[in-house]
Scaffold this motif. Sequence first.
Motif, PDB file in Angstrom:
ATOM      1  N   LEU A  97     -33.509  16.175  12.946  1.00 29.30           N
ATOM      2  CA  LEU A  97     -33.722  17.440  13.657  1.00 29.30           C
ATOM      3  C   LEU A  97     -34.885  17.317  14.635  1.00 29.30           C
ATOM      4  CD1 LEU A  97     -32.991  20.398  14.087  1.00 29.30           C
ATOM      5  CD2 LEU A  97     -34.484  20.972  12.151  1.00 29.30           C
ATOM      6  N   GLU A  98     -35.972  16.685  14.212  1.00 31.25           N
ATOM      7  CA  GLU A  98     -37.101  16.479  15.124  1.00 31.25           C
ATOM      8  C   GLU A  98     -36.670  15.641  16.325  1.00 31.25           C
ATOM      9  OE1 GLU A  98     -40.267  14.708  12.863  1.00 31.25           O
ATOM     10  OE2 GLU A  98     -40.489  16.487  11.586  1.00 31.25           O
ATOM     11  N   GLY A 150     -28.704  20.220  21.717  1.00 28.92           N
ATOM     12  CA  GLY A 150     -29.205  21.573  21.956  1.00 28.92           C
ATOM     13  C   GLY A 150     -29.144  22.473  20.734  1.00 28.92           C
ATOM     14  N   ARG A 151     -29.142  23.750  21.009  1.00 33.18           N
ATOM     15  CA  ARG A 151     -29.208  24.749  19.945  1.00 33.18           C
ATOM     16  C   ARG A 151     -28.062  24.652  18.954  1.00 33.18           C
ATOM     17  NH1 ARG A 151     -29.833  30.740  21.894  1.00 33.18           N
ATOM     18  NH2 ARG A 151     -30.039  29.426  23.704  1.00 33.18           N
ATOM     19  N   GLY A 152     -26.830  24.429  19.422  1.00 35.18           N
ATOM     20  CA  GLY A 152     -25.677  24.323  18.514  1.00 35.18           C
ATOM     21  C   GLY A 152     -25.806  23.155  17.549  1.00 35.18           C
ATOM     22  N   ALA A 159     -28.498  24.248   9.230  1.00 43.73           N
ATOM     23  CA  ALA A 159     -27.672  24.820   8.155  1.00 43.73           C
ATOM     24  C   ALA A 159     -27.522  23.828   7.014  1.00 43.73           C
ATOM     25  CB  ALA A 159     -26.298  25.224   8.704  1.00 43.73           C
ATOM     26  N   ARG A 160     -27.295  22.549   7.342  1.00 48.23           N
ATOM     27  CA  ARG A 160     -27.202  21.525   6.294  1.00 48.23           C
ATOM     28  C   ARG A 160     -28.515  21.420   5.537  1.00 48.23           C
ATOM     29  NH1 ARG A 160     -25.344  15.972   8.249  1.00 48.23           N
ATOM     30  NH2 ARG A 160     -25.480  15.571   6.022  1.00 48.23           N
TER      31      ARG A 160
END
Length: 182
Positions: A97-98, A150-152, A159-160
């Motif tokens: 994510l980072e 991006g955001r999606g 969510a995971r």
Amino acid sequence: MDATRGYFALTQTRYAAWLGENRSTVAMVEAGHRAAPLRIGNRQGIRLDLATVGNTLTPENELRTLPPLPEPAPEPGPLHHRLRELQHQLTNLRYRLENLQRQAQPYLNRLLAVPALRAWPGPVSNPEREARWLDSFEQEAVQMLRDVCGRGPQLLLQARIAGLEQETALLEAALGAGPPAA
């Protein structure tokens, strides 16, 4: 007969052993091919039927309700193993994510710059070439943000992470948050 057997998840063989009957006799009675012999309604069958609701008979033939045995505690080994797996997965997903957030920043910078670049009032040597370049510059940013970083994509990863954090919290609570046994 079939309902009691199903209630306790007994095979016909196990049920027949409890009743003192042959498995084939139980099978034929359950299939309706044979009437139940008197022995099938014996005390063993009655005891098992009463036990479905936690009851037994006293020596005076009165109903007595007994509390159930407690469910055994889960084995901690598999829970600790899963907890270690989750912690490892969470570390990896947070790192990803980072990386997505870092990867997205230049494309977000493009979206910030495009309106200013398009609004430039000064002379441009080749307006058509610049317009094509700006379109490509913007569309590449949009595509990367939408499909890659991006955001999606970040929300899917978040969510995971949230789901794994919930699973981790549940296991930690079940284990009393104590360290795994060595």
